[in-house]
Design an enzyme around this catalytic site. Structure first.
Site, PDB file in Angstrom:
ATOM      1  N   LYS A 126     -10.230  -3.473 -10.639  1.00  0.00           N
ATOM      2  CA  LYS A 126      -9.367  -4.404 -10.111  1.00  0.00           C
ATOM      3  C   LYS A 126      -9.692  -5.790 -10.606  1.00  0.00           C
ATOM      4  CE  LYS A 126      -6.175  -5.842  -6.327  1.00  0.00           C
ATOM      5  NZ  LYS A 126      -5.438  -5.330  -5.001  1.00  0.00           N
ATOM      6  N   LYS A 186      -6.301  -2.318 -13.155  1.00  0.00           N
ATOM      7  CA  LYS A 186      -5.226  -3.431 -12.644  1.00  0.00           C
ATOM      8  C   LYS A 186      -5.671  -4.714 -13.041  1.00  0.00           C
ATOM      9  CE  LYS A 186      -2.914  -4.576  -8.521  1.00  0.00           C
ATOM     10  NZ  LYS A 186      -2.692  -4.594  -7.239  1.00  0.00           N
TER      11      LYS A 186
HETATM   12  C1  PBG Z   1      -3.890  -6.187  -2.532  1.00  0.00           C
HETATM   13  C2  PBG Z   1      -2.808  -5.689  -3.738  1.00  0.00           C
HETATM   14  C3  PBG Z   1      -2.293  -6.734  -4.235  1.00  0.00           C
HETATM   15  C4  PBG Z   1      -1.603  -5.774  -5.357  1.00  0.00           C
HETATM   16  C5  PBG Z   1      -1.561  -4.466  -4.970  1.00  0.00           C
HETATM   17  N1  PBG Z   1      -2.380  -4.428  -3.898  1.00  0.00           N
HETATM   18  C6  PBG Z   1      -2.498  -7.848  -4.795  1.00  0.00           C
HETATM   19  C7  PBG Z   1      -3.683  -8.547  -4.641  1.00  0.00           C
HETATM   20  O1  PBG Z   1      -4.998  -8.214  -4.705  1.00  0.00           O
HETATM   21  O2  PBG Z   1      -3.977  -9.918  -3.943  1.00  0.00           O
HETATM   22  C8  PBG Z   1      -0.836  -6.351  -6.558  1.00  0.00           C
HETATM   23  C9  PBG Z   1       0.221  -5.575  -6.963  1.00  0.00           C
HETATM   24  C10 PBG Z   1       1.096  -6.359  -7.975  1.00  0.00           C
HETATM   25  O3  PBG Z   1       0.758  -7.595  -8.332  1.00  0.00           O
HETATM   26  O4  PBG Z   1       2.224  -5.847  -8.363  1.00  0.00           O
HETATM   27  N2  PBG Z   1      -4.343  -5.105  -1.767  1.00  0.00           N
END
Ligand code: PBG
Length: 327
Positions: free
Chosen positions: A197, A250
């Site tokens: 991520k 991601k």
């Molecule tokens: C946070 C989380 C995020 C997303 C899913 N879980 C955002 C972040 O890390 O700030 C992003 C999902 C998206 O942008 O569609 N735990």
């Protein structure tokens, strides 16, 4: 006339031939639909930066799920939106037994027993700091955060979750969550690790949806540097060894090489999160008449399959299902 043994255009000559030689396809089975739940009743609020995507109250969410299921979508991922008044330093609300999120999970499970429910495990929806972990002296502290994540995972499993989705990027959390779930008898509950991520600008609209943007700084001490791919392989080695059932990359669209690398190196399913910013870009350009929205959507999603994704989390899931059901 040239003498050519190989004329690749022969395999593109008609629609039927093109369909016959097509290497990758999208199926509604590939998709997980991320959805947002908020407190209250009889309301759905469209997210400004994500046209067509709503925050639902539990009652309207249950209505919406009928449509989601009727389209053939078999899996959702649920995220909660909490008011500031419910947030604190430790994300305590996440463990309250009748909190909105846990209530929603068990209600969905009882009304839609066949639907696969994936959860979100991280502190940010509940954190007054807007971070995925506990903040101490301006730092996000790892091991204390993991203890809360384990408790959150067990609470979600009790509420009926099928797949636990740790999105926090703390070190060692997959192993700790696996151990915690097993100790409570939840050996059948899966873990989809947010393995690679990245600290990405493409999460902007999601943070609007949850009102969960960090109150200070950024997430770069836990989410990955977009410049790195070897580090993604290291994260994957750890998550694999710690017991992840599925590993996620991601965002997806700017990280197709990472999807491919994980797919080639690990023999478990790989998922891709087609994030909010990727959705918003296509929607905005299409609304301006600058691109054909449906075609751009299908091309973007197909590229993830081609790169090696077995599963795609996407806000486009319903629209794709409609198109696939027509064809
Ligand atoms: C946070 C989380 C995020 C997303 C899913 N879980 C955002 C972040 O890390 O700030 C992003 C999902 C998206 O942008 O569609 N735990």
């Amino acid at each position: 006339m040239q003498i050519l043994n190989r004329r690749p255009r022969r395999n593109r000559a008609t629609g039927a031939i093109r369909a016959m030689v097509q290497e990758n396809t999208l199926s509604v089975n590939d998709f997980i639909f991320p959805m947002f739940v908020q407190e209250g009743t009889n309301t759905k609020v469209e997210i400004k930066s994500m046209p067509g995507i709503f925050r639902f109250t539990l009652d309207t969410l249950l209505e919406e799920l009928k449509e989601v299921q009727s389209l053939g979508i078999k899996s959702i991922c649920l995220f909660p939106n909490y008011p500031e008044s419910k947030k604190d330093k430790y994300g305590s609300e996440s463990l309250v037994s009748d909190t909105l999120y846990l209530k929603a999970l068990s209600e969905i499970k009882s009304k839609f027993p066949d639907l696969v429910i994936m959860t979100d495990v991280a502190l940010d929806p509940y954190s007054s700091d807007g971070h995925d972990g506990i903040v101490e002296n301006g730092k996000i502290i790892n091991d204390e955060t993991v203890e809360i994540l384990v408790k959150m995972s067990i609470a979600q499993a009790k509420a009926g979750a099928d797949i636990i989705g740790p999105s926090d990027m703390m070190d060692g959390r997959i192993g700790a969550i696996r151990k915690g779930l097993d100790a409570e008898g939840f050996t059948d509950v899966s873990i989809m690790a947010y393995t690679a991520k990245y600290a990405s600008a493409f999460y902007g609209p999601f943070r609007d949806a949850l009102e969960s943007a960090p109150k200070f700084g950024d997430k770069k001490t836990y989410q990955m540097n977009p410049a790195n791919i070897k580090e993604a392989l290291l994260e994957a080695e750890l998550d694999f060894a710690e017991g992840a059932d599925i590993m996620m990359v991601k965002p997806a669209f700017s990280y197709l090489d990472v999807i491919k690398a994980l797919k080639e190196n690990f023999n478990i399913p790989i998922s891709a999160y087609n994030v909010s910013g990727e959705y918003a870009m296509i929607k905005a350009a299409a609304q301006n008449g600058w691109i054909g929205g449906d075609k751009a959507m299908m091309e973007m999603l197909l590229s993830m399959k081609r790169a090696g994704a077995d599963i795609i989390l996407s806000y486009f899931a319903k629209e794709v299902a409609v198109l696939l059901n027509e064809s």
